[in-house]
Design a protein around this motif. Structure first.
Motif, mmCIF file in Angstrom:
data_model
loop_
_atom_site.group_PDB
_atom_site.id
_atom_site.type_symbol
_atom_site.label_atom_id
_atom_site.label_comp_id
_atom_site.label_asym_id
_atom_site.label_seq_id
_atom_site.Cartn_x
_atom_site.Cartn_y
_atom_site.Cartn_z
ATOM 1 N N UNK A 1 0.995 -1.211 0.004
ATOM 2 C CA UNK A 1 0.117 0.009 -0.227
ATOM 3 C C UNK A 1 0.654 1.435 -0.181
ATOM 4 N N UNK A 2 0.158 2.376 0.301
ATOM 5 C CA UNK A 2 0.552 3.635 0.526
ATOM 6 C C UNK A 2 1.197 3.969 -1.141
ATOM 7 N N UNK A 3 0.091 3.648 -1.992
ATOM 8 C CA UNK A 3 0.404 3.866 -3.506
ATOM 9 C C UNK A 3 -0.656 4.862 -3.993
ATOM 10 N N UNK A 4 -0.507 6.002 -4.386
ATOM 11 C CA UNK A 4 -1.575 6.659 -4.898
ATOM 12 C C UNK A 4 -0.952 7.255 -6.136
ATOM 13 N N UNK A 5 -1.832 7.159 -7.341
ATOM 14 C CA UNK A 5 -1.272 7.428 -8.697
ATOM 15 C C UNK A 5 -1.724 8.967 -8.882
ATOM 16 N N UNK A 6 -1.369 9.154 -9.854
ATOM 17 C CA UNK A 6 -1.795 10.344 -10.480
ATOM 18 C C UNK A 6 -3.283 10.314 -11.232
ATOM 19 N N UNK A 7 -4.080 11.082 -11.435
ATOM 20 C CA UNK A 7 -5.423 11.002 -12.105
ATOM 21 C C UNK A 7 -5.292 10.379 -13.429
ATOM 22 N N UNK A 8 -6.218 9.617 -14.264
ATOM 23 C CA UNK A 8 -5.868 9.186 -15.429
ATOM 24 C C UNK A 8 -7.408 9.575 -16.170
ATOM 25 N N UNK A 9 -7.228 9.994 -17.408
ATOM 26 C CA UNK A 9 -8.522 10.479 -17.919
ATOM 27 C C UNK A 9 -8.833 9.367 -19.169
ATOM 28 N N UNK A 10 -9.708 9.449 -20.022
ATOM 29 C CA UNK A 10 -9.999 8.697 -21.102
ATOM 30 C C UNK A 10 -8.760 8.504 -21.868
ATOM 31 N N UNK A 11 -7.810 9.604 -22.276
ATOM 32 C CA UNK A 11 -6.940 9.654 -23.493
ATOM 33 C C UNK A 11 -5.898 8.697 -22.766
ATOM 34 N N UNK A 12 -5.498 8.268 -21.441
ATOM 35 C CA UNK A 12 -4.578 7.745 -20.756
ATOM 36 C C UNK A 12 -5.032 6.239 -20.275
ATOM 37 N N UNK A 13 -5.844 5.721 -20.963
ATOM 38 C CA UNK A 13 -6.256 4.336 -20.771
ATOM 39 C C UNK A 13 -5.573 3.290 -20.896
ATOM 40 N N UNK A 14 -4.718 3.387 -22.174
ATOM 41 C CA UNK A 14 -3.435 2.490 -22.142
ATOM 42 C C UNK A 14 -2.456 2.273 -21.244
ATOM 43 N N UNK A 15 -2.199 3.522 -20.863
ATOM 44 C CA UNK A 15 -1.074 3.726 -19.685
ATOM 45 C C UNK A 15 -1.795 3.169 -18.361
ATOM 46 N N UNK A 16 -2.896 3.738 -18.105
ATOM 47 C CA UNK A 16 -3.463 3.100 -16.758
ATOM 48 C C UNK A 16 -3.635 1.646 -16.707
ATOM 49 N N UNK A 17 -4.042 0.911 -17.924
ATOM 50 C CA UNK A 17 -3.927 -0.606 -17.859
ATOM 51 C C UNK A 17 -2.657 -1.262 -17.764
ATOM 52 N N UNK A 18 -1.432 -0.447 -17.859
ATOM 53 C CA UNK A 18 -0.343 -1.157 -17.826
ATOM 54 C C UNK A 18 0.198 -0.833 -16.315
#
Length: 181
Positions: free
Chosen positions: A10-27
């Motif tokens: 834990x202690x992991x908070x990512x930046x916010x992802x929008x629809x344009x960064x879908x691929x990066x989020x899935x990785x």
């Protein structure tokens, strides 16, 4: 030893992802990650699980099988009137609408749903999410209540003893509407 295992996840908070960064989020997302979804209308929480997919067999025997990305599913509350409050399993696309932002929010810093309680290990969170999904008896008022039940490690947690949070005076006030209906 259990404390190190719990804290390492834990202690992991990512930046916010929008629809344009879908691929990066899935990785980026991993099984057991707690997802926070926000839009101007609502806020939702879910638990991610990555499901391995079999590689695609090539047409020619000389080529290696083509890898297929993991399918990402999200355990989240059902918002339809028939099964309202039960936990369903949704694809990432069903959970994350184009007008929303999403982030990984695995933190126990006291700034979110978790108060100052310790969080469970990811394997335990996934086990709780699966139990909740398989049950027709366990129901919650909000996504936040479900996430607290599945992930917070407390001996005297009222939610853990009585998952029907309409009778629970410590229920969280996270807005939860029809993001995944």
């Amino acid at each position: 030893m259990k404390d190190k295992k719990t804290m390492a996840n834990f202690d992991r908070v990512s930046d916010w992802f929008d629809a344009d960064s879908f691929k990066i989020f899935t990785q980026t997302v991993r099984s057991g990650d707690i997802l926070e979804l926000r839009s101007t209308r609502c806020s939702h929480w879910g638990i991610a699980i990555r499901i391995k997919q079999a590689p695609i067999s090539p047409k020619s025997k000389s080529k290696p099988p083509k890898p297929v990305p993991d399918e990402i599913m999200v355990y989240h509350l059902i918002h339809s009137s028939k099964n309202r409050g039960q936990v369903g399993q949704f694809t990432l696309e069903e959970f994350w609408h184009a007008d929303c932002r999403i982030r990984i929010n695995n933190t126990n810093n006291g700034a979110s749903l978790y108060s100052t309680s310790r969080l469970k290990a990811k394997a335990d969170i996934l086990q709780n999410a699966f139990i909740a999904h398989a049950s027709t008896q366990l129901k919650w008022q909000t996504c936040g209540d479900f996430i607290r039940w599945a992930s917070v490690e407390q001996q005297d947690d009222i939610i853990r003893r009585s998952p029907v949070t309409s009778r629970n005076p410590t229920s969280t006030n996270i807005a939860c509407s029809s993001a995944a209906s």
